[in-house]
Design a protein around this motif. Structure first.
Motif, short mmCIF file in Angstrom:
data_model
loop_
_atom_site.label_atom_id
_atom_site.label_comp_id
_atom_site.label_asym_id
_atom_site.label_seq_id
_atom_site.Cartn_x
_atom_site.Cartn_y
_atom_site.Cartn_z
N UNK A 178 -8.10 -17.28 -12.22
CA UNK A 178 -7.44 -18.30 -11.40
C UNK A 178 -8.34 -19.52 -11.36
N UNK A 179 -7.83 -20.63 -11.86
CA UNK A 179 -8.67 -21.80 -12.15
C UNK A 179 -8.13 -23.03 -11.44
N UNK A 180 -9.04 -23.84 -10.95
CA UNK A 180 -8.68 -25.10 -10.30
C UNK A 180 -9.73 -26.15 -10.61
N UNK A 181 -9.28 -27.33 -10.97
CA UNK A 181 -10.15 -28.48 -11.14
C UNK A 181 -9.93 -29.41 -9.94
N UNK A 235 -3.05 -9.33 -3.61
CA UNK A 235 -4.49 -9.25 -3.79
C UNK A 235 -5.06 -10.67 -3.71
N UNK A 236 -6.36 -10.75 -3.55
CA UNK A 236 -7.01 -12.05 -3.48
C UNK A 236 -7.04 -12.71 -4.86
N UNK A 237 -6.80 -14.01 -4.88
CA UNK A 237 -6.78 -14.76 -6.14
C UNK A 237 -8.20 -15.02 -6.65
N UNK A 238 -8.83 -13.95 -7.10
CA UNK A 238 -10.15 -14.05 -7.72
C UNK A 238 -9.95 -14.14 -9.23
N UNK A 239 -11.00 -13.88 -10.00
CA UNK A 239 -10.91 -13.91 -11.46
C UNK A 239 -11.59 -12.68 -12.06
N UNK A 240 -11.37 -12.50 -13.35
CA UNK A 240 -11.84 -11.33 -14.08
C UNK A 240 -11.17 -10.06 -13.52
N UNK A 262 -3.91 -24.14 -7.64
CA UNK A 262 -4.58 -23.86 -8.91
C UNK A 262 -3.61 -23.18 -9.85
N UNK A 263 -4.11 -22.67 -10.95
CA UNK A 263 -3.26 -22.04 -11.95
C UNK A 263 -3.80 -20.66 -12.31
N UNK A 264 -2.89 -19.69 -12.36
CA UNK A 264 -3.25 -18.34 -12.78
C UNK A 264 -3.09 -18.24 -14.29
N UNK A 273 -20.43 -30.36 -9.82
CA UNK A 273 -20.25 -30.07 -8.39
C UNK A 273 -18.84 -29.56 -8.10
N UNK A 274 -18.44 -28.54 -8.85
CA UNK A 274 -17.09 -28.00 -8.68
C UNK A 274 -17.12 -26.49 -8.90
N UNK A 275 -16.40 -25.76 -8.05
CA UNK A 275 -16.14 -24.34 -8.27
C UNK A 275 -14.81 -24.22 -8.98
N UNK A 276 -14.84 -23.81 -10.22
CA UNK A 276 -13.63 -23.76 -11.04
C UNK A 276 -12.68 -22.64 -10.63
N UNK A 277 -13.12 -21.75 -9.75
CA UNK A 277 -12.28 -20.63 -9.32
C UNK A 277 -11.82 -20.79 -7.88
N UNK A 278 -11.86 -22.00 -7.37
CA UNK A 278 -11.49 -22.27 -5.97
C UNK A 278 -9.98 -22.34 -5.84
N UNK A 279 -9.35 -21.17 -5.80
CA UNK A 279 -7.89 -21.06 -5.69
C UNK A 279 -7.56 -20.22 -4.46
N UNK A 280 -6.68 -20.74 -3.63
CA UNK A 280 -6.32 -20.05 -2.39
C UNK A 280 -5.20 -19.05 -2.64
#
Length: 710
Positions: free
Chosen positions: A609-612, A519-524, A683-685, A465-472
């Motif tokens: 961009x990853x967050x636990x 830019x937005x802190x998305x991934x890939x 989170x961490x980039x 139940x976690x979105x690992x890419x939830x970085x603001x």
């Protein structure tokens, strides 16, 4: 003697996902002492509202408060209001959820207290003209909003001293204007000044009504208010003054007043919330312009200047914060799944059980009620916006929304999946931003891809139940221009949290963290840098992007095997370069493959961009090094590394086809809360860096696997 009627409507709420100690602190500082004070003044009547999740918490942790409320209700001393059970902004929910949440709250109150509420509290007083129909359909007769709503509709001050009726398609509700003057006065001005204002209103003739509709946390939780209200005796003095002046002042309730008096008239309120909300919803430059214009106009018109200016609508937060928009649009689609599943329940009249496994946190009996409540918890308003409270900036509140929405999605899919169905795929402009998206829910994972920058927006584990890419994203806020290194309180006076002079800092050196992303802190995400770029420059956004891939649209398409392909031909330092990247689902993760074609000499880096859950304490294991998640680092010749989080019992392991450099740094924002400006870890980039010099093509690939943190 002329008499003024006074409704004191107090709203108490804690966000879904807030820490238990915060609930407890608010109970000890505000909710309980306020009830005790009210009990000690038997001549006074009040209106109270508790959000459903707070009332459930009080029932479980402090049944003595439930007993006090029951006694006050039976004695006719208080009126309880209904509302959306989990305090959602109603206008932004599917209509079925609006009505059902209100009815659920009404039923809960009736079951607990034997009392059926006739009125409701509207979360953040966010009103839109279509709302009377759904409110009426939910069985509600009346509600308070703000006098600002009425002033925007052209209602003059004299006609604010009562209530009005409004309607949509013939569905009618009664609306009471909450006084901004009282909001800013109680409990901040001297009691004598408050009473003088009430006396002045009483002399206007007739049976004028004034309504206070505001947060209960201002009576003990907001900075300095506990001492002010209870130790210094402001609340005791105010309650005593109300009782001692009962010859010209009467406290009443919404139900009592509207049963005894006719409405002032009919009104059609525009889209609005309380005045400050409109300012917060504006982009930073617009908010600063608004503040400047308001101050200039006050010189000409005084406080009436507030009536001539208005800010943005609450929905503007979905534009201001794409992260909020993503959660909201995911919520809308998950709601559709949930209601389809509930409908299937009714047809089959059956129950489903999700068994505990290595990928689920809990074994639970799946019922329509449990399914709906998980969805509704994910509709709680607080983490969808930001003003003077932390809101969206607080990782634990965002992660709570994801936790409940992902659980609702998993439960609904368990009901909906037919024989042989292994994945749920949605395509189109799913988040309503003009770019095509693909959302794939397969097994334990949900992944959300977009054409915009060829990005991966969400990678969630439904079991954890976690979105690992939830970085603001780090972005400017209007109040950043007012940050100073002064102490928070430069005046002994207790001030409302809406007072701009209250702005202070929780730690020194915050100006150094005012870094804004381009830019937005998305991934890939696909970066092209010069060879000589340094990690600090990337971390501080002080570098030049050599490619035009960030912020540009990619071609997005599904591919065989349950994945997607993202491709784009762009320019890098004036040369044509084409990126073709594919993402395939594996049993316990994803596989990413890149094909780069063209001519390029420099650094190519893929960003995640990853967050636990926004926690800084998971560990990064790179070679023989073990670092905390919020540490900065650069590692050479890496074939693999992993991140481990003991709280979630989860590990994310990255494996590369060939050696890469791995850079990482924390994403920290500077945001405002009721206690002042603070720095928050989001989170961490991670950058997976390759140094290239090619004229032709180059392949890069890596795998991300998820497992338990052993």
């Amino acid at each position: 003697m002329p008499k003024v009627y006074l409704i004191l409507s107090i709203h108490n709420h804690q966000p879904v996902g807030n820490f238990d100690y915060v609930f407890e602190d608010a109970y000890e500082k505000a909710y309980l002492p306020f009830l005790k004070m009210l009990t000690a003044h038997p001549k006074l009547k009040f209106v109270l509202h508790y959000s459903g999740n707070l009332l459930v918490w009080i029932e479980k942790k402090h049944p003595e408060a439930i007993d006090m409320l029951t006694t006050l209700i039976k004695s006719g001393r208080i009126e309880l209001l209904s509302g959306g059970f989990y305090e959602p902004v109603l206008c932004c929910l599917p209509e079925v959820d609006r009505v059902m949440q209100i009815r659920e709250m009404t039923a809960y109150i009736k079951d607990m207290f034997g009392y059926t509420p006739r009125g409701m509290w509207l979360a953040e007083r966010v009103w839109e003209p279509h709302m009377p129909e759904c409110i009426s359909n939910a069985g509600i007769e009346y509600l308070p909003v703000d006098d600002y709503h009425f002033k925007l509709a052209g209602v003059d001050d004299r006609d604010l001293l009562g209530y009005h009726v409004t309607e949509e398609n013939g569905f009618m509700v009664k609306v009471f204007p909450g006084s901004e003057e009282l909001r800013y006065s109680i409990p901040f001005k001297d009691v004598d000044k408050v009473m003088s204002y009430l006396k002045e209103i009483s002399m206007t003739g007739g049976s004028p009504l004034l309504t206070l509709a505001d947060d209960g946390e201002k009576f003990g939780v907001w900075p300095d208010t506990f001492s002010h209200c209870y130790k210094d005796g402001w609340l005791e003095s105010f309650f005593s003054a109300l009782e001692n002046n009962s010859d010209w002042l009467k406290t009443t309730t919404f139900s009592e007043y509207q049963d005894g008096f006719y409405p002032v008239g009919r009104v059609y309120l525009p889209t609005a919330s309380y005045r400050e909300m409109g300012e917060w919803a504006l982009p930073p430059e617009g908010a600063l312009d608004y503040e400047y214009a308001l101050n200039e106009m006050k010189g000409l018109f005084g406080d009436k200047a507030k009536n001539f200016l208005r800010g943005g609508a609450w929905r503007s937060f979905f534009t201001k914060y794409p992260e909020s928009n993503h959660i909201h649009k995911r919520m809308l689609r998950i709601s559709r799944k949930v209601h389809k599943a509930v409908k299937k329940f009714k047809i089959q009249n059956s129950k489903f059980k999700i068994q505990k496994s290595d990928k689920t946190l809990n074994s639970q009996l799946l019922t329509p009620d449990s399914l709906l409540h998980e969805l509704w918890k994910g509709q709680c308003n607080d983490a969808y916006w930001h003003g003077i409270f932390g809101g969206l900036y607080l990782p634990h509140l965002r992660s709570a929304l994801y936790r409940h929405l992902l659980n609702a999605e998993a439960m609904a899919e368990e009901v909906l999946k037919g024989q042989g169905v292994k994945e749920f795929i949605e395509e189109g402009d799913l988040d309503c931003d003009g770019f095509r998206d693909i959302c794939i829910s397969k097994g334990d994972m949900t992944a959300f891809f977009t054409e915009d920058s060829g990005a991966l927006i969400e990678l969630s584990s439904k079991g954890k139940q976690v979105n690992l890419l939830d970085v603001l994203t780090r972005r400017p806020e209007a109040y950043h221009s007012r940050i100073s290194e002064t102490a928070q309180h430069d005046s002994p006076a207790v001030k409302t949290i809406h007072d701009p002079e209250r702005l202070g800092v929780k730690e020194s050196g915050l100006l150094d963290y005012l870094i804004y992303d381009n830019y937005r802190r998305a991934s890939l995400l696909d970066h092209f840098f010069d060879y000589n770029i340094e990690l600090d420059a990337v971390m501080k956004s002080e570098y030049e992007e050599r490619g035009d891939f960030i912020g540009s649209p990619y071609l997005l398409e599904r591919i065989d095997g349950g994945g997607v392909r993202l491709s784009r031909e762009g320019l890098v330092s004036g040369n044509k370069v084409k990126i073709d990247k594919s993402v395939l689902f594996r049993k316990s993760g994803i596989r990413v493959d890149y094909l780069l074609e063209g001519r390029y000499s420099g650094i190519f880096a893929t960003e995640f961009n990853i967050s636990f859950l926004g926690s800084p304490y998971p560990s990064i294991h790179a070679g023989r090094k073990a670092l905390l998640m919020k540490d900065k680092g650069a590692h050479s010749d890496m074939r693999s590394f992993y991140i481990k989080d003991k709280f979630l019992n989860m590990k994310a392991a990255f494996s590369f086809d060939e050696d890469v450099e791995m850079w990482h740094y924390p994403i920290e924002t500077v945001s405002l809360s009721e206690g002042g400006v603070e720095r928050l870890y989001q989170g961490t980039a991670f950058l997976f860096v390759k140094r290239f010099d090619f004229n032709g093509s180059k392949r890069v690939g890596f795998t991300v696997n998820f497992g338990e943190a052993k």
